[in-house]
Design a protein around this motif. Structure first.
Motif, PDB file in Angstrom:
ATOM      1  N   THR A   5     -12.961  -5.591  16.697  1.00 21.45           N
ATOM      2  CA  THR A   5     -13.444  -6.859  17.240  1.00 21.45           C
ATOM      3  C   THR A   5     -13.085  -6.914  18.721  1.00 21.45           C
ATOM      4  OG1 THR A   5     -13.190  -7.999  15.124  1.00 21.45           O
ATOM      5  CG2 THR A   5     -13.304  -9.367  17.097  1.00 21.45           C
ATOM      6  N   HIS A   6     -14.076  -7.241  19.548  1.00 18.59           N
ATOM      7  CA  HIS A   6     -13.888  -7.267  21.000  1.00 18.59           C
ATOM      8  C   HIS A   6     -14.238  -8.657  21.532  1.00 18.59           C
ATOM      9  CE1 HIS A   6     -13.495  -2.833  21.225  1.00 18.59           C
ATOM     10  NE2 HIS A   6     -14.387  -2.843  20.243  1.00 18.59           N
ATOM     11  N   ARG A   7     -13.223  -9.414  21.878  1.00 26.02           N
ATOM     12  CA  ARG A   7     -13.455 -10.755  22.424  1.00 26.02           C
ATOM     13  C   ARG A   7     -14.000 -10.690  23.853  1.00 26.02           C
ATOM     14  NH1 ARG A   7     -13.594 -14.961  19.102  1.00 26.02           N
ATOM     15  NH2 ARG A   7     -12.961 -16.295  20.832  1.00 26.02           N
ATOM     16  N   ASP A   8     -13.802  -9.552  24.530  1.00 25.28           N
ATOM     17  CA  ASP A   8     -14.275  -9.421  25.910  1.00 25.28           C
ATOM     18  C   ASP A   8     -15.698  -8.878  25.999  1.00 25.28           C
ATOM     19  OD1 ASP A   8     -13.409  -6.986  24.855  1.00 25.28           O
ATOM     20  OD2 ASP A   8     -13.028  -6.146  26.840  1.00 25.28           O
ATOM     21  N   LEU A   9     -16.332  -8.623  24.827  1.00 24.75           N
ATOM     22  CA  LEU A   9     -17.686  -8.075  24.827  1.00 24.75           C
ATOM     23  C   LEU A   9     -18.689  -9.012  24.168  1.00 24.75           C
ATOM     24  CD1 LEU A   9     -17.005  -4.295  24.046  1.00 24.75           C
ATOM     25  CD2 LEU A   9     -17.625  -5.332  26.241  1.00 24.75           C
ATOM     26  N   GLY A  10     -18.347 -10.307  24.102  1.00 23.64           N
ATOM     27  CA  GLY A  10     -19.321 -11.288  23.651  1.00 23.64           C
ATOM     28  C   GLY A  10     -20.377 -11.493  24.719  1.00 23.64           C
ATOM     29  N   TYR A  11     -21.516 -12.046  24.322  1.00 26.41           N
ATOM     30  CA  TYR A  11     -22.640 -12.201  25.249  1.00 26.41           C
ATOM     31  C   TYR A  11     -22.289 -13.088  26.437  1.00 26.41           C
ATOM     32  CZ  TYR A  11     -27.478 -12.865  26.804  1.00 26.41           C
ATOM     33  OH  TYR A  11     -28.632 -12.886  27.543  1.00 26.41           O
ATOM     34  N   ASP A  12     -21.414 -14.062  26.220  1.00 31.60           N
ATOM     35  CA  ASP A  12     -21.042 -14.965  27.318  1.00 31.60           C
ATOM     36  C   ASP A  12     -20.327 -14.222  28.442  1.00 31.60           C
ATOM     37  OD1 ASP A  12     -22.192 -17.078  26.035  1.00 31.60           O
ATOM     38  OD2 ASP A  12     -20.317 -17.911  25.255  1.00 31.60           O
ATOM     39  N   SER A  13     -19.618 -13.151  28.096  1.00 36.52           N
ATOM     40  CA  SER A  13     -18.923 -12.380  29.134  1.00 36.52           C
ATOM     41  C   SER A  13     -19.916 -11.786  30.128  1.00 36.52           C
ATOM     42  CB  SER A  13     -18.096 -11.261  28.494  1.00 36.52           C
ATOM     43  OG  SER A  13     -17.064 -11.785  27.696  1.00 36.52           O
ATOM     44  N   TRP A  14     -21.060 -11.358  29.606  1.00 37.74           N
ATOM     45  CA  TRP A  14     -22.087 -10.821  30.503  1.00 37.74           C
ATOM     46  C   TRP A  14     -22.870 -11.938  31.196  1.00 37.74           C
ATOM     47  CZ3 TRP A  14     -27.502 -11.166  30.421  1.00 37.74           C
ATOM     48  CH2 TRP A  14     -28.160 -10.352  31.354  1.00 37.74           C
ATOM     49  N   ARG A  15     -23.111 -13.012  30.465  1.00 41.35           N
ATOM     50  CA  ARG A  15     -23.894 -14.113  31.031  1.00 41.35           C
ATOM     51  C   ARG A  15     -23.152 -14.774  32.194  1.00 41.35           C
ATOM     52  NH1 ARG A  15     -26.541 -17.975  26.698  1.00 41.35           N
ATOM     53  NH2 ARG A  15     -24.354 -18.168  26.081  1.00 41.35           N
ATOM     54  N   ILE A  16     -21.843 -14.820  32.115  1.00 43.88           N
ATOM     55  CA  ILE A  16     -21.039 -15.373  33.206  1.00 43.88           C
ATOM     56  C   ILE A  16     -21.059 -14.465  34.425  1.00 43.88           C
ATOM     57  CG2 ILE A  16     -18.680 -15.986  33.894  1.00 43.88           C
ATOM     58  CD1 ILE A  16     -18.210 -16.899  31.007  1.00 43.88           C
ATOM     59  N   ASN A  17     -21.118 -13.155  34.158  1.00 44.34           N
ATOM     60  CA  ASN A  17     -21.093 -12.190  35.257  1.00 44.34           C
ATOM     61  C   ASN A  17     -22.180 -11.134  35.049  1.00 44.34           C
ATOM     62  OD1 ASN A  17     -20.378 -10.633  37.464  1.00 44.34           O
ATOM     63  ND2 ASN A  17     -18.675  -9.619  36.404  1.00 44.34           N
ATOM     64  N   PRO A  18     -23.453 -11.491  35.238  1.00 44.89           N
ATOM     65  CA  PRO A  18     -24.551 -10.541  35.012  1.00 44.89           C
ATOM     66  C   PRO A  18     -24.540  -9.368  35.985  1.00 44.89           C
ATOM     67  CG  PRO A  18     -25.368 -12.547  36.035  1.00 44.89           C
ATOM     68  CD  PRO A  18     -23.951 -12.817  35.650  1.00 44.89           C
ATOM     69  N   ALA A  19     -23.751  -9.483  37.050  1.00 48.13           N
ATOM     70  CA  ALA A  19     -23.669  -8.385  38.013  1.00 48.13           C
ATOM     71  C   ALA A  19     -22.774  -7.252  37.507  1.00 48.13           C
ATOM     72  CB  ALA A  19     -23.134  -8.905  39.354  1.00 48.13           C
ATOM     73  N   ASN A  20     -22.119  -7.464  36.379  1.00 49.24           N
ATOM     74  CA  ASN A  20     -21.239  -6.445  35.814  1.00 49.24           C
ATOM     75  C   ASN A  20     -22.089  -5.290  35.277  1.00 49.24           C
ATOM     76  OD1 ASN A  20     -19.391  -4.888  34.470  1.00 49.24           O
ATOM     77  ND2 ASN A  20     -18.598  -6.518  33.167  1.00 49.24           N
ATOM     78  N   SER A  21     -22.198  -4.250  36.036  1.00 56.66           N
ATOM     79  CA  SER A  21     -23.087  -3.137  35.701  1.00 56.66           C
ATOM     80  C   SER A  21     -22.548  -2.256  34.576  1.00 56.66           C
ATOM     81  CB  SER A  21     -23.345  -2.275  36.941  1.00 56.66           C
ATOM     82  OG  SER A  21     -22.123  -1.765  37.451  1.00 56.66           O
ATOM     83  N   THR A  22     -21.278  -2.431  34.234  1.00 56.53           N
ATOM     84  CA  THR A  22     -20.682  -1.581  33.197  1.00 56.53           C
ATOM     85  C   THR A  22     -20.599  -2.266  31.833  1.00 56.53           C
ATOM     86  OG1 THR A  22     -18.416  -2.325  33.722  1.00 56.53           O
ATOM     87  CG2 THR A  22     -19.282  -0.439  34.962  1.00 56.53           C
ATOM     88  N   PHE A  23     -21.011  -3.544  31.760  1.00 60.24           N
ATOM     89  CA  PHE A  23     -20.824  -4.291  30.516  1.00 60.24           C
ATOM     90  C   PHE A  23     -21.527  -3.625  29.341  1.00 60.24           C
ATOM     91  CE2 PHE A  23     -22.256  -7.388  27.384  1.00 60.24           C
ATOM     92  CZ  PHE A  23     -21.071  -7.995  27.031  1.00 60.24           C
ATOM     93  N   TRP A  24     -22.814  -3.332  29.470  1.00 55.97           N
ATOM     94  CA  TRP A  24     -23.569  -2.808  28.339  1.00 55.97           C
ATOM     95  C   TRP A  24     -23.141  -1.389  27.990  1.00 55.97           C
ATOM     96  CZ3 TRP A  24     -25.513  -6.454  25.656  1.00 55.97           C
ATOM     97  CH2 TRP A  24     -25.967  -7.624  26.273  1.00 55.97           C
TER      98      TRP A  24
END
Length: 382
Positions: A261-280
């Motif tokens: 389980t990854h609390r740091d990989l929920g969709y909101d983590s990317w939505r807050i920072n869409p510039a994070n190129s490494t998220f996906w």
């Protein structure tokens, strides 16, 4: 796996009704030598006709579905959880934390004793044993009235699927249910355990269940023919990504082989920072880590659930991560069926379970005196 087989053996031995009496095994019994029971009571006809109501609790919201007598399943809607609910689900989730005996040190024992004293004092004051119990019971009450408005009738019997909550105490859950005024349906087929979201989603996809559920003997014969599968189950919500490599015996029984389980990989983590190129890419690596663990268990199916599990970036990341692990195209086929909805699939499965569990016996055969006990009367069961 050894532990799994022990649980299955114990379940067969002890999953019997307290409202039944022993008789000789039925002719051509599914389990040779297993005693079958005649129920002391008949299942009320009205229970077999009532719609099944399913709740699926997610990390920050819950969905409701209803399964009607004519097999129609309706997605009623979703209820958003308040901040205290979201925080509670996070604390109850993995990893498991031992908050009771045996204790590692004296300080842990003191904390536990203080907690027990606080619980007793709150009960004496007419309050829930803990504020967490109050939070969860209030949320279930909201869901109950939400479903009742859709049905335009009171709601009491429901089936509830839960995320992985290893820190939820059984006695706390029992108090939550009692305070909400609900009867949470159970089945002898999963040994009366809580319904997991993965199981509910599998049922919601139309897998792992018998056709003739009102005929216990025929149903068990059908379910014995179900071939166990190895599935990768992924729940993707705003708050978390949950991954399970799971052995699926049928919709009633699954066993997690590897989980994360990854609390740091929920969709909101990317939505807050869409510039994070490494998220996906990070999400794909997390999925691949679980998928490639225990490689002797080859993934045959994909189970998707959660409000963002059909988001394009997520699906692209899965495709990329699993491309070297298994036949991704084959995994995708069951998800292409018309009407599939990852957000509601577990609620739909919970509703299907509710429809069955409220109208089936507890591992016993209805007597000849029961209305509809004749198998001919059950051939048109829905």
């Amino acid at each position: 796996m050894k532990y799994t087989l022990v649980k299955i053996a114990l379940g067969i031995a002890f999953a019997t009704s307290v409202h039944a009496r022993r008789q000789k095994p039925l002719k051509d019994a599914t389990y040779p030598g297993q005693p079958r029971y005649i129920c002391d009571e008949c299942v009320p006809k009205e229970l077999t006709l009532l719609p099944g109501i399913g709740f699926d609790l997610a990390s920050s919201y819950a969905t409701v579905a209803i399964r009607y007598q004519n097999r129609t399943v309706v997605d009623v809607g979703r209820i958003e959880g308040l901040e205290d609910y979201t925080n509670l689900i996070a604390r109850l989730g993995p990893p498991y934390v031992n908050n009771g005996p045996p204790f590692d040190n004296a300080l842990d024992r003191i904390r536990w004793n203080l907690d027990q004293a606080s619980r007793k004092l709150r009960k004496l004051r007419g309050l829930p044993s803990t504020t967490d119990i109050g939070t969860l019971s209030e949320f279930l009450t909201r869901l109950k009235y939400f479903a009742a408005r859709s049905l335009m009738m009171p709601v009491t019997r429901v089936s509830i699927s839960l995320p992985e909550l290893p820190n939820l105490l059984s006695e706390d859950w029992a108090e939550v249910v009692e305070l909400s005024g609900l009867e949470v349906l159970k089945s002898y087929k999963n040994y009366g355990q809580l319904l997991r979201g993965v199981n509910a989603a599998w049922a919601g996809m139309g897998y792992g269940l018998c056709e003739h559920w009102r005929d216990i003997e025929k149903c068990e014969e059908e379910e014995e023919l179900i071939i166990p599968r190895f599935a990768l189950a992924l729940s993707f919500t705003g708050d978390e990504l949950s991954i399970h490599k799971t052995w699926v015996s049928n919709a009633h029984y699954t066993y997690n082989i590897v989980s994360a389980t990854h609390r740091d990989l929920g969709y909101d983590s990317w939505r807050i920072n869409p510039a994070n190129s490494t998220f996906w890419d990070s999400l794909g690596i997390a999925v691949a880590d679980v998928a490639t663990s225990q490689p002797q268990y080859v993934i045959q199916d994909l189970i998707l659930l959660g409000e963002f599990a059909e988001e394009k970036n997520f699906l692209d990341a899965l495709w990329k991560a699993l491309g070297d692990v298994t036949n991704v195209q084959k995994l995708w086929e069951p998800l292409q069926v018309s009407g599939f909805n990852a957000e509601f699939v577990a609620a739909r499965g919970a509703a299907e379970f509710a429809k069955r569990w409220q109208g089936e016996t507890w591992n016993c055969v209805e007597g000849d005196w029961c209305e509809g006990s004749d198998s001919d009367d059950k051939k048109d069961e829905v």
